[in-house]
Design a protein around this motif. Structure first.
Motif, short mmCIF file in Angstrom:
data_model
loop_
_atom_site.label_atom_id
_atom_site.label_comp_id
_atom_site.label_asym_id
_atom_site.label_seq_id
_atom_site.Cartn_x
_atom_site.Cartn_y
_atom_site.Cartn_z
N LYS A 102 10.45 2.09 2.37
CA LYS A 102 9.03 2.37 2.16
C LYS A 102 8.80 2.79 0.71
O LYS A 102 9.48 3.68 0.21
CB LYS A 102 8.56 3.47 3.09
CG LYS A 102 7.08 3.79 2.95
CD LYS A 102 6.66 4.89 3.89
CE LYS A 102 5.19 5.23 3.69
NZ LYS A 102 4.83 6.45 4.41
N TYR A 103 7.85 2.13 0.08
CA TYR A 103 7.42 2.49 -1.27
C TYR A 103 5.98 2.98 -1.20
O TYR A 103 5.18 2.46 -0.43
CB TYR A 103 7.48 1.28 -2.19
CG TYR A 103 8.88 0.76 -2.43
CD1 TYR A 103 9.67 1.27 -3.44
CD2 TYR A 103 9.41 -0.25 -1.63
CE1 TYR A 103 10.96 0.80 -3.66
CE2 TYR A 103 10.70 -0.74 -1.85
CZ TYR A 103 11.46 -0.20 -2.86
OH TYR A 103 12.72 -0.68 -3.09
N THR A 104 5.67 3.98 -2.01
CA THR A 104 4.30 4.47 -2.12
C THR A 104 3.94 4.49 -3.59
O THR A 104 4.74 4.93 -4.42
CB THR A 104 4.17 5.89 -1.53
OG1 THR A 104 4.73 5.91 -0.22
CG2 THR A 104 2.72 6.33 -1.46
N TRP A 105 2.75 4.01 -3.91
CA TRP A 105 2.29 3.93 -5.30
C TRP A 105 1.19 4.96 -5.55
O TRP A 105 0.33 5.17 -4.70
CB TRP A 105 1.77 2.53 -5.60
CG TRP A 105 2.89 1.55 -5.71
CD1 TRP A 105 3.36 0.71 -4.73
CD2 TRP A 105 3.72 1.33 -6.84
NE1 TRP A 105 4.42 -0.01 -5.20
CE2 TRP A 105 4.65 0.35 -6.50
CE3 TRP A 105 3.76 1.89 -8.13
CZ2 TRP A 105 5.63 -0.10 -7.40
CZ3 TRP A 105 4.72 1.44 -9.01
CH2 TRP A 105 5.64 0.45 -8.65
N TYR A 106 1.24 5.59 -6.76
CA TYR A 106 0.27 6.61 -7.11
C TYR A 106 -0.25 6.38 -8.54
O TYR A 106 0.48 5.89 -9.40
CB TYR A 106 0.92 8.01 -7.10
CG TYR A 106 1.55 8.39 -5.79
CD1 TYR A 106 0.80 9.00 -4.79
CD2 TYR A 106 2.89 8.14 -5.56
CE1 TYR A 106 1.38 9.36 -3.58
CE2 TYR A 106 3.48 8.50 -4.35
CZ TYR A 106 2.72 9.11 -3.37
OH TYR A 106 3.31 9.45 -2.18
N LYS A 107 -1.50 6.76 -8.73
CA LYS A 107 -2.07 6.85 -10.07
C LYS A 107 -2.24 8.34 -10.32
O LYS A 107 -2.84 9.05 -9.50
CB LYS A 107 -3.40 6.11 -10.17
CG LYS A 107 -3.97 6.11 -11.56
CD LYS A 107 -5.24 5.26 -11.65
CE LYS A 107 -5.75 5.23 -13.08
NZ LYS A 107 -7.00 4.46 -13.19
N LYS A 108 -1.69 8.84 -11.46
CA LYS A 108 -1.80 10.26 -11.75
C LYS A 108 -3.26 10.68 -11.78
O LYS A 108 -4.10 9.95 -12.28
CB LYS A 108 -1.15 10.58 -13.10
CG LYS A 108 0.22 11.16 -12.98
CD LYS A 108 0.72 11.67 -14.31
CE LYS A 108 2.04 12.36 -14.12
NZ LYS A 108 2.64 12.75 -15.38
N ASN A 109 -3.53 11.86 -11.24
CA ASN A 109 -4.89 12.38 -11.14
C ASN A 109 -5.76 11.48 -10.27
O ASN A 109 -6.96 11.36 -10.49
CB ASN A 109 -5.53 12.58 -12.52
CG ASN A 109 -4.71 13.51 -13.38
OD1 ASN A 109 -4.15 14.49 -12.88
ND2 ASN A 109 -4.61 13.21 -14.66
N GLY A 110 -5.14 10.83 -9.32
CA GLY A 110 -5.87 9.96 -8.40
C GLY A 110 -5.18 9.93 -7.06
O GLY A 110 -4.15 10.56 -6.85
N ALA A 111 -5.74 9.20 -6.16
CA ALA A 111 -5.17 9.08 -4.81
C ALA A 111 -4.03 8.08 -4.82
O ALA A 111 -3.80 7.37 -5.79
CB ALA A 111 -6.26 8.63 -3.84
N LEU A 136 -2.25 4.61 -3.96
CA LEU A 136 -2.79 3.26 -4.02
C LEU A 136 -2.45 2.51 -2.75
O LEU A 136 -1.47 2.83 -2.08
CB LEU A 136 -2.21 2.54 -5.24
CG LEU A 136 -2.42 3.25 -6.58
CD1 LEU A 136 -1.64 2.54 -7.67
CD2 LEU A 136 -3.89 3.33 -6.93
N THR A 137 -3.21 1.50 -2.45
CA THR A 137 -2.93 0.66 -1.29
C THR A 137 -1.71 -0.20 -1.59
O THR A 137 -1.64 -0.82 -2.65
CB THR A 137 -4.12 -0.25 -0.97
OG1 THR A 137 -5.27 0.57 -0.79
CG2 THR A 137 -3.88 -1.07 0.27
#
Length: 130
Positions: free
Chosen positions: A77-86, A88-89
């Protein structure tokens, strides 16, 4: 090579994964045991993100972020993030911007997970040129 009747791993590490056997010599002849496989399982480590293409990113172009990690069993499982944000899909190894826009500019990182744990990468900067 280790000598003696026992092989002891005091602090097990992924580097000991492999095939093991023992040999014994009775003064006249050498005998060898059947092999056993040692498969050390561990949570993700060395998680990182790369950006393709590298260098200048122009608005409207296609950009791919790739999450890499070393784990056994492999990351599931990979999860993607944008700093200072929610978050990502998307839960795949890659995150694709088919047509990147200036609002996509920012710092991105990923999380890699298997049944033994998870580890987030450090962030990479995506600077979109108009």
């Amino acid at each position: 090579m280790t000598t003696g009747p026992h092989l002891v791993f005091n602090q097990i590490k992924s580097s000991v994964t492999g095939e093991y056997y023992c040999e014994a010599w009775n003064g006249m002849k050498t005998g060898r045991s059947e092999s056993i496989n040692v498969n050390v399982r561990y949570k993700p480590k060395s998680t990182s993100v790369s950006v393709s293409p590298s260098g200048e990113i122009v608005e409207g172009s296609s950009v791919t972020l790739t999450c890499s990690s070393n784990a056994n069993p492999p990351v599931d499982k990979y999860t993607w993030y944008k700093k200072n944000g929610a978050s990502l899909t998307g839960s795949e190894k890659t995150y694709n911007f088919t047509t990147i826009i200036s609002e996509d500019r920012g710092e991105y990182y990923c999380g890699a997970e298997n049944k033994y744990g998870r580890l987030n990468s450090s962030s990479v900067s995506v600077d979109v040129q108009c």
